[in-house]
Motif scaffolding. Structure first.
Motif, PDB file in Angstrom:
ATOM      1  N   LEU A   1      17.272   4.776 -20.689  1.00 48.12           N
ATOM      2  CA  LEU A   1      17.783   5.561 -19.501  1.00 48.12           C
ATOM      3  C   LEU A   1      19.270   5.390 -19.699  1.00 48.12           C
ATOM      4  O   LEU A   1      19.923   6.334 -19.377  1.00 48.12           O
ATOM      5  CB  LEU A   1      17.544   5.010 -18.175  1.00 48.12           C
ATOM      6  N   GLY A   2      19.821   4.234 -20.181  1.00 44.15           N
ATOM      7  CA  GLY A   2      21.201   4.112 -20.342  1.00 44.15           C
ATOM      8  C   GLY A   2      21.872   3.726 -18.931  1.00 44.15           C
ATOM      9  O   GLY A   2      23.144   3.778 -18.646  1.00 44.15           O
ATOM     10  N   ALA A   3      21.018   3.338 -18.092  1.00 44.27           N
ATOM     11  CA  ALA A   3      21.375   2.717 -16.779  1.00 44.27           C
ATOM     12  C   ALA A   3      20.383   1.861 -16.150  1.00 44.27           C
ATOM     13  O   ALA A   3      19.429   1.958 -16.544  1.00 44.27           O
ATOM     14  CB  ALA A   3      21.667   4.029 -15.865  1.00 44.27           C
ATOM     15  N   ARG A   4      20.836   1.011 -15.206  1.00 46.77           N
ATOM     16  CA  ARG A   4      19.843   0.288 -14.461  1.00 46.77           C
ATOM     17  C   ARG A   4      18.881   0.931 -13.642  1.00 46.77           C
ATOM     18  O   ARG A   4      19.281   2.045 -13.018  1.00 46.77           O
ATOM     19  CB  ARG A   4      20.658  -0.721 -13.289  1.00 46.77           C
ATOM     20  N   ILE A   5      17.727   0.855 -13.572  1.00 47.22           N
ATOM     21  CA  ILE A   5      16.459   1.247 -12.799  1.00 47.22           C
ATOM     22  C   ILE A   5      16.354   0.596 -11.567  1.00 47.22           C
ATOM     23  O   ILE A   5      16.259   1.122 -10.790  1.00 47.22           O
ATOM     24  CB  ILE A   5      15.191   1.286 -13.705  1.00 47.22           C
TER      25      ILE A   5
END
Length: 308
Positions: A49-53
């Motif tokens: 995702l390239g980001a925190r979930i």
């Protein structure tokens, strides 16, 4: 340049389980895997995702981020598509294709092995996976596509899928053979309450069983509690007192030595045994055969509840 997805379908299911259960520890127990595997799945998903979930906050478990909401929405669509793909393959396959069955935990020893043995004798060998757990966990497993069918009581969570009636499961009593009650074939709840009660404490089951005692003026003395069906039977067999059960096996279980099952005189509320699946009217052949065998077996077991 498009980002490659490194997380497997199984790892995506792990991430979804973390959101549904609210914590990594609960997801680990629910999925029967290590917490390190869950953490690895989250790491892979967040790299994709390239980001925190999730924001992991002490005392609050995990909290979904805005990007996490987008990820899980896409994950649900992907898992749904995977399930439809697998269903299409099964429907076009042979009766000997693999079958993944989930059942309410007590049904495992009571009926599932006998049903599956007779099914294999009739249609031949096929691979079977059996998940035995509570009904809330079965709903999750069915919605995630981890099982093809769930065998449950029509109590508890709403299974938003195809439901097929298998049979009614009226409550009955079990006592030790040395109990004065064992001289009878049927007794009242008030008579049963004269002995300590061994209580099955699976989720939802306890509430249902205790509600039955509202039909008598004499309240029970709970002498033993267990969340395992066969442990409760062993307790009765060891002289801990009587119990109330719903599932009546067609053949006595090995743990039933020194016990006797008795009909109850009262007309008590009874759950139905049902199956739940997402196939609708396009069930694979071996699932159709399984449901038919299950109906026959349940009918055979509950012949005991009809006075001769």
């Amino acid at each position: 340049m498009e980002r490659l997805v490194s997380a497997s379908l199984r790892q995506i299911q792990y991430v979804l389980a973390v959101y549904e259960t609210g914590s990594i520890a609960k997801a680990s127990r629910d999925m029967h895997i290590s917490q390190s595997s869950i953490l690895a799945a989250i790491d892979n998903a967040e790299q994709d995702l390239g980001a925190r979930i999730f924001d992991r906050r002490k005392g609050r478990g995990v909290v979904l981020t805005a990007m996490g909401e987008r990820y899980l929405a896409a994950a649900r669509r992907l898992l749904s598509a995977e399930r439809e793909f697998r269903h299409s393959l099964l429907i076009s396959g042979t009766p000997h294709g693999p079958l993944r069955i989930g059942c309410f935990e007590p049904f495992g020893p009571i009926m599932m092995i006998d049903v599956l043995r007779k099914l294999r004798e009739r249609i031949g060998y096929f691979e079977i996976t059996l998940l035995e757990t509570d009904q809330v966990s079965l709903k999750r497993a069915l919605d995630r596509g981890e099982i093809d069918v769930a065998v449950i009581y029509d109590l508890g969570p709403d299974f938003d899928c195809t439901i097929e009636y298998i049979g009614r499961a009226p409550p009955h009593a079990m006592v030790h053979v040395d109990s004065p009650l064992a001289r009878h074939d049927e007794i009242s709840l008030e008579q049963l309450c004269r002995e300590p009660i061994s209580l099955l404490t699976l989720p939802l089951t306890t509430t249902y069983l205790m509600t039955l005692f509202d039909y008598t003026s004499q309240k029970p003395t709970i002498g033993f509690r267990s969340s395992h069906y066969e442990t409760v039977i062993r307790a009765v067999s060891s002289g801990f007192g009587g119990t109330i059960l719903n599932a009546w096996p067609a053949n006595p279980l090995p743990t039933e030595a020194n016990t006797k099952r008795l009909r109850l005189l009262e007309d008590l509320p009874a759950p139905n045994i049902v199956t739940a699946d997402h196939y609708g009217d396009q069930k694979p052949p071996n699932l159709i055969e399984f449901i038919a065998e299950l109906k026959e077996h349940v009918a055979l077991g509950y012949r005991h509840l009809t006075p001769s």
